[in-house]
Every structure is written in C-alpha cells, then in structure tokens.
Design an enzyme around this catalytic site. Sequence first.
Site, PDB file in Angstrom:
ATOM      1  N   GLU A   1      15.980 -11.282 -17.768  1.00  0.00           N
ATOM      2  CA  GLU A   1      15.271 -11.602 -19.015  1.00  0.00           C
ATOM      3  C   GLU A   1      16.222 -12.214 -20.040  1.00  0.00           C
ATOM      4  O   GLU A   1      16.239 -11.849 -21.209  1.00  0.00           O
ATOM      5  CB  GLU A   1      14.572 -10.355 -19.567  1.00  0.00           C
ATOM      6  CG  GLU A   1      13.540  -9.837 -18.546  1.00  0.00           C
ATOM      7  CD  GLU A   1      12.419  -9.035 -19.163  1.00  0.00           C
ATOM      8  OE1 GLU A   1      12.026  -9.341 -20.295  1.00  0.00           O
ATOM      9  OE2 GLU A   1      11.917  -8.125 -18.478  1.00  0.00           O
TER      10      GLU A   1
ATOM     11  N   THR B   1      11.153 -16.675 -11.685  1.00  0.00           N
ATOM     12  CA  THR B   1      12.438 -17.097 -11.116  1.00  0.00           C
ATOM     13  C   THR B   1      12.328 -17.662  -9.704  1.00  0.00           C
ATOM     14  O   THR B   1      11.527 -17.194  -8.910  1.00  0.00           O
ATOM     15  CB  THR B   1      13.387 -15.882 -11.028  1.00  0.00           C
ATOM     16  OG1 THR B   1      13.093 -15.013 -12.093  1.00  0.00           O
ATOM     17  CG2 THR B   1      14.822 -16.307 -11.079  1.00  0.00           C
TER      18      THR B   1
ATOM     19  N   GLY C   1       9.688  -8.820  -8.816  1.00  0.00           N
ATOM     20  CA  GLY C   1       9.479  -7.370  -8.767  1.00  0.00           C
ATOM     21  C   GLY C   1       8.049  -7.034  -8.422  1.00  0.00           C
ATOM     22  O   GLY C   1       7.113  -7.560  -9.035  1.00  0.00           O
TER      23      GLY C   1
END
Lengths: 724, 724
Positions: free
Chosen positions: A472, A180, A219
């Site tokens: 997701e 992303t 993350g």
Amino acid sequence: MAMLSQPNDGHDHPEKKDPDTTPKQVAGVISSQDPPHPAKDVAEERARTDWDLKEMHEFLEGDEAKSEQILRLYQSIERDPILQTRPEQFDYTQKQERELVANRINQMTKFLETEPYGKFRRRLQLMTVIDPSLGIRMLVNIGLFLNCVRGNGTQKQFDFWSNKKEAGIVKQLYGCFGMTELGHGSNVAGCETTATFDEKTDEFIIDTPHIGATKWWIGGAAHSATHTVCYARLIVKDVDYGVKTFIVPLRDSRHSLLPGIAIGDIGAKMGRQGVDNGWIQFTEVRVPRFFMLQRWCKVDRQGNVTLPPLEQLSYISLLEGRVGMATDSYRIGARYTTIALRYAVGRRQFSKKAGEPETKLIDYTLHQRRLLPYLALTYAAAVGTDRLERQHEELLANLDIALAKKDKLLLKNTITGTKSMFVDSGSLKSTLTWLAADLINETRQACGGHGYSSYNGFGKTYDDWVVQCTWEGDNNVLAMSAGKTIIKTVQQVLNGKELKDSTLEFLNAAPELSKAKKAVIRIRDHVDDVDRVLKAIAGLISKFSKDLIPISYQSWDSIGAQRVILSKLRCHYYLLETFNERLNDKIKAKSPARPHLENIIKLYYVTNILGPFIDEFLRFGVISPQVAKYITYEYPQKLCANIRPYVIGLTDSFQQPDNFINSLIGKYDGNIYTNYLESVKDVNDPSNYKAPYSEALEAMLNRSALENRERSERGKAAADILSK
Amino acid sequence: MAMLSQPNDGHDHPEKKDPDTTPKQVAGVISSQDPPHPAKDVAEERARTDWDLKEMHEFLEGDEAKSEQILRLYQSIERDPILQTRPEQFDYTQKQERELVANRINQMTKFLETEPYGKFRRRLQLMTVIDPSLGIRMLVNIGLFLNCVRGNGTQKQFDFWSNKKEAGIVKQLYGCFGMTELGHGSNVAGCETTATFDEKTDEFIIDTPHIGATKWWIGGAAHSATHTVCYARLIVKDVDYGVKTFIVPLRDSRHSLLPGIAIGDIGAKMGRQGVDNGWIQFTEVRVPRFFMLQRWCKVDRQGNVTLPPLEQLSYISLLEGRVGMATDSYRIGARYTTIALRYAVGRRQFSKKAGEPETKLIDYTLHQRRLLPYLALTYAAAVGTDRLERQHEELLANLDIALAKKDKLLLKNTITGTKSMFVDSGSLKSTLTWLAADLINETRQACGGHGYSSYNGFGKTYDDWVVQCTWEGDNNVLAMSAGKTIIKTVQQVLNGKELKDSTLEFLNAAPELSKAKKAVIRIRDHVDDVDRVLKAIAGLISKFSKDLIPISYQSWDSIGAQRVILSKLRCHYYLLETFNERLNDKIKAKSPARPHLENIIKLYYVTNILGPFIDEFLRFGVISPQVAKYITYEYPQKLCANIRPYVIGLTDSFQQPDNFINSLIGKYDGNIYTNYLESVKDVNDPSNYKAPYSEALEAMLNRSALENRERSERGKAAADILSK
C-alpha cells in the site's frame, strides 16, 4: 545453539579473585539456592505508579469513550474461544494458520452482522495486532475491495455489491483486490492487464497479455475470493484510456473457478502465512459492461468514453490502509515495549559489585538507552495516529456531504484536505512502519536469547509486520512523494503563497525560518522548550527544502534520499505538535501524570528527532555545535534516568491484557521463568524425547566402521589381490 | 494483500495528460503487448564486465587455492542429492525441516569421514550459508562440544571422547553444549547448576537447584545429543570453586533418556526451526570423577582442588564461533547483494519520460544509494574476515606448539595474540552480524513485494540469521567489552606503553593523534586518500577514548553506548586496513580490476565509516565541517554512479552458483518472471484452487440470513407474542 558468551567478555563484573574457601553452600551433596524472583521485582516497581492509569490511557487513546470501547473489546477478544490467542498457535504450520484465520473470519462476521460498524472496525483493528493475517484477509474484502467499489463505483453499484450481494457482511460474495501485477507494483498506472470493449456483445474482455501482467500477491485470491476488482487498461476502439476498475467474478457459487480464470497459490512467505495470496491470469474473460465501476469514467453502449475531472477523488478511500498502518505501529510499539520492559525489570544479569545480587537489565545505562526512546516514541505515535485517524474520518465525512449537497466550497476544502492527507498519511505510514520494525528488532535483541523463542512473540510479529514497509505504497516511494510535496510547498510559500486549511500551515513561516542566521537551539535550556524544538524542525525543513529547490529543477531523482529525510521530519513534526497540544489541553497542571509525560515528550524529541538528525540540524545551523554532545549523549541519559523508575507503570498504561500481548516472558505478573517453562512444556510434551525421525538418526550414530560399509574393498587384503 | 501504491504517489512519473486518442493497440478484441525482458537486460550488463572474475574471486577469498577449493565445493554441494537446495524446502514445516537437516547431517558425515578436515570445515561453512540449522546442529558437536573438551580437557580426555568414542566423526556419540541456563545467558560465571563432589563414591553429582538453572536453548539436546558438556559450579567440601566443565551422558546407546535427566523441546523459534534446541534439568545425576574436564582445574581422589594460572586459555577455542560468524556475514552479504542487484537490473518501474520504457530500478539514485554501500561493505568484509580466519588459525597453531614445546616466549606472544583476537573477533562478530542483518533487510525491501516471498530467500535467511546478534556473545556485551579494551589500551599508550605484536598497534600513535588540533580530513581531496582515512579513524578512536577515560573511572556502565561505537570503529579500521593492504599487494597497477576496487574501497569507507559516524568525526574535529555535505551526499552519489554500470560483474565476482543463492528472482540468467512463476507453480499445484478447509469457508459464505439463524426469535412475530 547455546546463547552464550564467555566469562571474560567482561560485562563490567568484578575482577576475578582466588576462590574464597570459606564454606558457603549448605552442607550435603546437593546444593540448594534461592531461585530468581522476577514477579516480586515487577510487583515492587509497579507499586511506584503514582498516576491514574485511566487518565493516562485516555490521553493515549484520545478520549474516554474510545478508551472504554478499547478496554471492552480487549475483554471480548480475550474471552472469545476463537479469537483469543493460544501459545500453541506459534507452532502452527501454514495450513493450520490459514484454517485458524478462516475460523476467525467466520467468528468475526458474527460481530460484523450485529455490532455497530465503528465498533466492529475497532475490533478488527485490535485483532490485526494479534493476528495480522486475519486483519488483511478481512480487509481485502471489506476494506480494499469495497473501498474501491465505493470510490470508483456509482452509489447504486456500491449498494448492489456491498448490500444486495452482501459483500459488506462477508456473505455470498468475497471480494479481493486485483491491482498489483507480477511486473508492476508501485506503478499502478503501468498495469498491463487489458479490458477491451466488445461493442458487438456490450461486454468487456478481461485479458492478461503476458506473464508480466499476471496479477500477483492478490490476498484472498488463492482460496477465498469469489470476485475481484480488477485494475485493467480500458481499451475502446483501439484507444487505451489507462487503468480503470472492473468487477470480475472468479468463482461460481460452488466456489469452483470460472472458465478463463487461472489462479494459483503464491505459496510460502516471510510472514502472514495465514493469508491465501494468489496469482491470477485472465484469458478472454467476458464481463457485462455494467461490471465496470463507473462513478467517474463511463463507457456507453456505443463505446463513447467520458472522463470527468474529479477522478483523483477515487483514491481517497484507499488512504484508509495507510492510516490504519500508522495506528498499528503505535499498538505494536505498545505491545513490544511492554514485553521488553517487563523482562528488563524481572531479568538480572551480572552483579555490579562482587557478592551482590545480579543487576536488573533495566539498570544498565545502555539498556535504558536502547529501550526508553522507543517507549517515548510509542507515546508520541499513540497521540499522533489518533489525530490522523480523526483527520481521516472527518475528511471522508466531508467528502460525502460535499458530493451529496454539491457544496463546492466544502468540496474545495476537501480537496485541500486530501492533499494534506496524502502527505500526512504517506509520511506517517512510512516513518512509523519503519520505526516499528526497528522497535520490534531492538526489543527482541534486548530480551537476549529468549527474544528468539516464538512463544515470546517477536519473530512472528516481525515477519508479519515488515511487509507494511512495502505494501500500500512502498515506504521509499511514499516518503519521496511526501518529500517532493514538502519541497514544492516551501517553494510556493517562498514565492508568496499562504497555506490555508492545510496541516502544513506551519511552513508559512518558511520565509523567515529559511533566512534565519541564528541557530534556534543554542544553549541547553533551549532543548527543554517544546515550542522551540518545533520551530527548529520547521526551520530545518524550510532550510533543507530551500537548499534542494534548485537541484529539483534539474532532477527530482537525484535528491531521493533527501526527500525521504524531509518526510521523516514531517512525520515527527506532526507527532510532536500533537503530543504537545494534547499535553497542554488534556493533562492538568497538577495531574500526577504530567511530570511523567513531560519527561516522555522530551525523551521522544531528543532521541527520535534531534539526535538522529543532528548532522542536518548542525549543517543548516539550526542547532549550535556546542549543544550537540548534550543532545546525543548527556541529556538522553538524564531523561532515561528520570523515566527508569516508572517503566512498569508507563507500560501498564497501555492497558494491553496478557492474552493480547501474547508473550510468555511479557505477562503482567512478571513471573517470567515459570510462565515460560510451563507453557513450553504444555506445547511440547517432554515425553517426546525422541524425534519422529529418530530411527534414521540412531542408525547414523550406530553405523558400522567405514571399512565395513566399503565392503573392505579398499583394505590391504583387497589391495594385495587387486594389485597383482 | 496487494503490494500496491496509488498512481498519484508520484514516483517522478510524467504529469498526467488527456488521453491520446490515436489508436495504439493492435486491432481486435484482445491486445497483445511486448512482455518484459529482464534476462536480456542482465545479459547486456554482464557483457560490460572488463576484468577477470578469477582474479577478483581470488582477491576476495585471499588466494588461488582457497578460491579453487570454494568453487569445487560449490559444485559438489550443487550436485549432491541431499545437500542441494530445492524451492519446495521453503514450504517445509518445522518437522520436515528438522528431518531434512538430520538427513543432511548424515550425508555430511560421509564427507567428514573421507575428506581432509580443513576441506570439510570449509564445506560446512558454505553449507551454513544455505542451511544455518545444519551448520549449528553439526557445530554444537564438532565445534562447541569438542572445542570445549579440547580447551578444558587433557589430551587423553580429548582423544577418548573425540576419537575412541568417535564424536569427532559424529558416530556413537553426539555431544551438545550445556552452557546457557534459563536465568543466565551472558553471565556464564553466574551459572547455578551444581557439580558436587561425593568423596565416598568418587563421583560428581550434577544437579539443577531451581528453575532458573535449567539448561536452556541447548542445541541438539531435544532429540539428537547423547552427551553434553555441562557448565556447572564445582563444589567440593562445601566450597564453591566456580563454573567448570563436566561430560554428562544424557541418553543411552538406544537413545533413551538416562535416569535423572529431564529434557524437553524448546519448541518454535523465530528461525533455525531445523535445530532441536532443548532444555535440560539434572536431578542428582552421578558421573565418575574422571568425567570432569581436567586440563586446568583438577580434583583428586581426596577432594583436593588445584587451579593453575592459565585457565583463561581454555576460552580460546571458543572464539572459533565468532570468527565463523564474521565470515558468514561476508557470504550472506554476497548472496543478498547478488539477488537484489540482479533484480534491480532486470526490474523496471515507472518511466522517467512519458512514452519511454520503464526505468530499471538500479537507475534510480536512491536505489543505488540503498544497495551499493552494502555491496562495497561485502567486499571489505570478504577481505577482512579472510584475515581474521588466518589470524585465528595461526594463533591456535602457535598455542599448540607453545604448549607442546613449553616455549615460554611463544606462549607469551600467544597470550598477547589472544587479547587481540578477543577484541578483533568480538568487534568484527558484533559489527558484521548487525550489518548483515541490516543488509538482508534493506536488500529485501529493495526487491519490493517479491522480497517478501519465501522463494526469494530473504525471510528465512533473516529469521535464521538474526540470532547471530545474540548468541556466542550478545553483540552489545561483546562490543562493550571490545570498547572497554580499546579505551584501556589508549590509556596505557598515553601513559607511555608501546604496543607490540598486537593488532591494535596503530594506537601507538594515540598520543599525537589525540592532541592534534588540525582536522585530518579538511578538503575534498583528502577523502580520496585511504591512508589519511585510516589516520582519521585512528584519530577519532584516540580522541574519543581519551575523552572517556575520566568518566570510566567513575562508571564504565555510563559509557556503554560510546564503547559500542568504539568497537564498530575498530572493526572498520580492521577491514579498511586489510582491504587497502591487499589492494596494494595483490592487484597490479594495470589490472582492469583495480579501478573498480578503488571505487569500491572508497564507497565502503565513505558510506560505512565516514558518513555514519560523521557527527563524531565533526565533534572531535577530525573532519572539517566544510566537507561534511560532500561526505554524506555528494561523493557517495558520484561513487555510486561510477560503480553502477558494473553491478552485474561485481556480484558475479562472488561466484555463488544459483543453487547456492537459492532465490527465484536472483538467478544468474536474470529471467526473473519466468523462473519465479514456474517454480511457484511447481511447488503450489494450481489445480488446488480450493483450500483444505474450503467446506467451512463456503458454508460461511452461503450461510442463511441472520434472522433464520436466530430462529426468528427476535422478529416482529416473536415480539408480538413475547410482549404480551
């Protein structure tokens, strides 16, 4: 902030009368009354359980081996000094939570190194329910990062990074998932980070061309990751080949940032504070050509690019996340319906008749109507997501075999299976994560003020949960995509195609179903017939899709809302079909569990499918108007009444232990008030009755009069002087 | 944790083609592309605003004076060094947040001491939107505590505590509201704390008889409060007179707990971490008889108890909280629709055609359908809650006059008005706080992953907000109560009663409406007629209520869900009626604002009333089936398309400044990405690229092989030795 409502709000309590002046308190200056006995109420209701919890748990989990493994894992987690939950963790700051998660990752790697991988994945899945930050922090490495390497890299590339470099056991290397960007979420193909081939040095130059291409939300990037798989546009000789994947090291072996890498912490989030999400900017970062994942697209030494046709298969491995989120929805549902129903049995509020004990919350019709449909949904989600998991595992296994053996027929079937899996996982992930968010919200509200206390679990779980509706695959994007496939499938079937090896095979009946003039459900008895209900859903999907086909020629965009509805209907068809099959296959006619499951399945489809979509069922003439009121009010109420006496047993059947449920008012023993007060006292020492900032607060309260603080310069004496 | 979806999820992007091998990047090893220009997009759309923002703001706020006051207050708050918001506050721990709130209380008291009380209350109301913890911490004292003293105490008692003891300016004394107990939330009349009269000493003994009677959730009790108003059962000579109110000191002038008082911190909560909620247990705490609030019920020196008939009026003053929460719903709605719509204009995702720039989110039909109904709702809520505020103020003023002048007619009217106010405030509070929670959730999801970042405001606001659905009257309890009154009112009207001076007067038409055989809305044109829509809602309420009357004789409980629906319909009737009147009264026929407001009012009722309750409208024959699809799909889409070009101006019209909106992606200038990244960097220094616990993390990654860590005691060498 008192959780109050005024007496005359009139929850149906008896009319007020003049006080009865007959003495009714014990004599003396201090009254003493009987305290509440919630544990007794819960125990009494538990005694009504007339079925085998083991049989029911196996029904929910799919088979005996899986059920037993889960129960052993619950025990292992409950006993583990690092993995177990503690009430004081609800008070953790972001820093403490991140450190706790890091310690748990360390603990988890010990199991990862020593237990069978399947068992470890189940352990991680269960841990994800009680610590979603842990789940995602491990999954960015062993899930997203390695799945991407597996799906996009050659076998040797995967072996190198996962085994030789030990990312597979979270050792040496910690991978994150650089997909992303700040300006690009759902549209991955629109990513703007570039990977430009430098023929002179045989390297790719990874670069962030502008702020919008900053990798965002990554993350593990802020503090944990040593490497990322970077989604970037492959540019060779000034030609843009679209987005491909590259391994890019971020930190050296001493965990310091490498040159050209800028990384920052994303900072505070609504939930999952335990995850160190980061942003990354690349400035002319050079990686060797062989760091590109080259299973499909290849770039040779001379800059020749080959693009084979099967690249789409690289995305299969990423479906794992969606399957996992669907399953999480079941376990979260089990956890929160258990809490709310135990509380609803132990908690009493208002008397139905003057002088009688207060009524249990669960004995209010509306309370049943609010909670029991979610209980039924949770049962359906258990069974349906177990099937989805198995379907997904089988697909991956077949893909490996087909590619290894170059079995073209199997490969073809696998591709068909992949198409089913895209619709099924997209439709279940979106529908169930939304419903689970609603479920957490409604069960929280059903626990009144106590639902708002962190120690009962709702707040943190909700905050951690809701990102599942976004990541997701944004739920609306996924659902529109599934809806589009459904419409196209109906169109193909109407044009004569017959579906094979597809989970959408039930749509082969679309030609008749879409033409049917007679409603499928016309009288009350029809509502009891599961096969008929399945036919009604298939009928609605067929008619609705057929109605939309002409509009889709003009604009898919204009029917976005309808596509989302179709996706939800597809999810429910999947769940109901599976539930029905398993009920017929696994539960004997004389099993004491059967009548309960029959009530549950009916309540599930009446309140989660027929009721919520009643206007569509009516509009397309699939249900007759004369049964509408029966479906929306009367029958749900009756089914709730049937299920009501067994709510403790029906939630016990999920078999989640106290430490896993992690809620002071939701414990097995039902001793709500004592459990709650004692833990609140443990975590918040009552001897601290002054705030750390008490001095300032006291100074404010004990401040002098305004006139003094204004140095009396506005008083009459000053006026006399200043006015002259 | 990347917010991703895979490319083939197929948001309607163009079909994939073979790469075009024409060079299209700038030459050289690093590509550079045009960054996104969200600020330009927002500015361009802002230029479309063709109405006077001042006129629109006055329409929303009710009049020029109120509008101007609010704008000045925004400015005052934005400039104030303590009251203004700062992005880093989203990272505050509970301790920091509580201290911040205490500092803000101190700052607020300076205004409380010096500005007109009405202006201060508006300041506090606005501050509550950006700092709900501050709002509630001040309101437990100057709202709940003092309103209780005002409503239940004599004038002299009120003067003493509020003025002489200065609780009215948060000085010397800080009151909290000791109503709720661990085992008693909604059922206040069931409270079990006792106040036993000791005739010997002329005192009351306040006592907590058992754990269930522990005062719980008491805002301000943990650290701030010096006194509480305690709801306790009055017991005189062994007779229980029910729950009355008593002032009980908790802390001395040095802020130490008094003997017999046990207080603890409730600890972590889902939201409002800035509030020091506490629990209180009283053990034989003695207070003088004159600490009982004796406006209505009196106990004399000899223990004679008098209970006058008007005690019910003591509850009026507590309605203020509900009115406030209804208004808060409007301001929160304004804040979050502004953020989401600015983002929807500045953010682009997927191209509708290959090679074209990506499409603005707001140009997707589904995105409009998700957000614009909430925008319309917010307009309706603005106008409706302004009316509710004025209605409430007038009622309180009349009550004071009636009691002071002993004007029996005015008192009678006031009691009628109170009944209306109970239904109206209960129904608006419950309906609007629920809808605002939905609105925050949907606007958050509409901002994708960025909605999950704390710095954009959604998470904290949601968590702080949702307790509004529970406290000061649980929404379901309030709605059921309102629904019950509506059914009873319809019954009375059907029996010949005519309603006067009641806001439910529209139900005087119930006899004809409930008998009507012809649908009210039969053709598309009817949907454009606001009066007809009002009639349709009144018709549905009448028919629905009439249908329920016979069941209510058997059991009010069994129709709980239906009563909640009636309450929602009543709220919407109130909002729509008010919106329509104000549109006719205040906006001239030729005002450029009018066509926009006409679109807004239609979108409001089509998507918030007719659509969501379509199955009821159809079931009772109030709307004809042939217009159902028009109402649920076609017309909303058309209305959204009408409103879409003006979304920037329509949200600018709320006039909330950046500091108040407090969202990095929601700022006025629309410069989404730069505002966001720069602030995230300010708050999270990128030079901290190692976690505080990095050493442990690095040690884990750099751990030695399992065999070493197991001291090689499981290896072959050991096996050889140990097996012998």
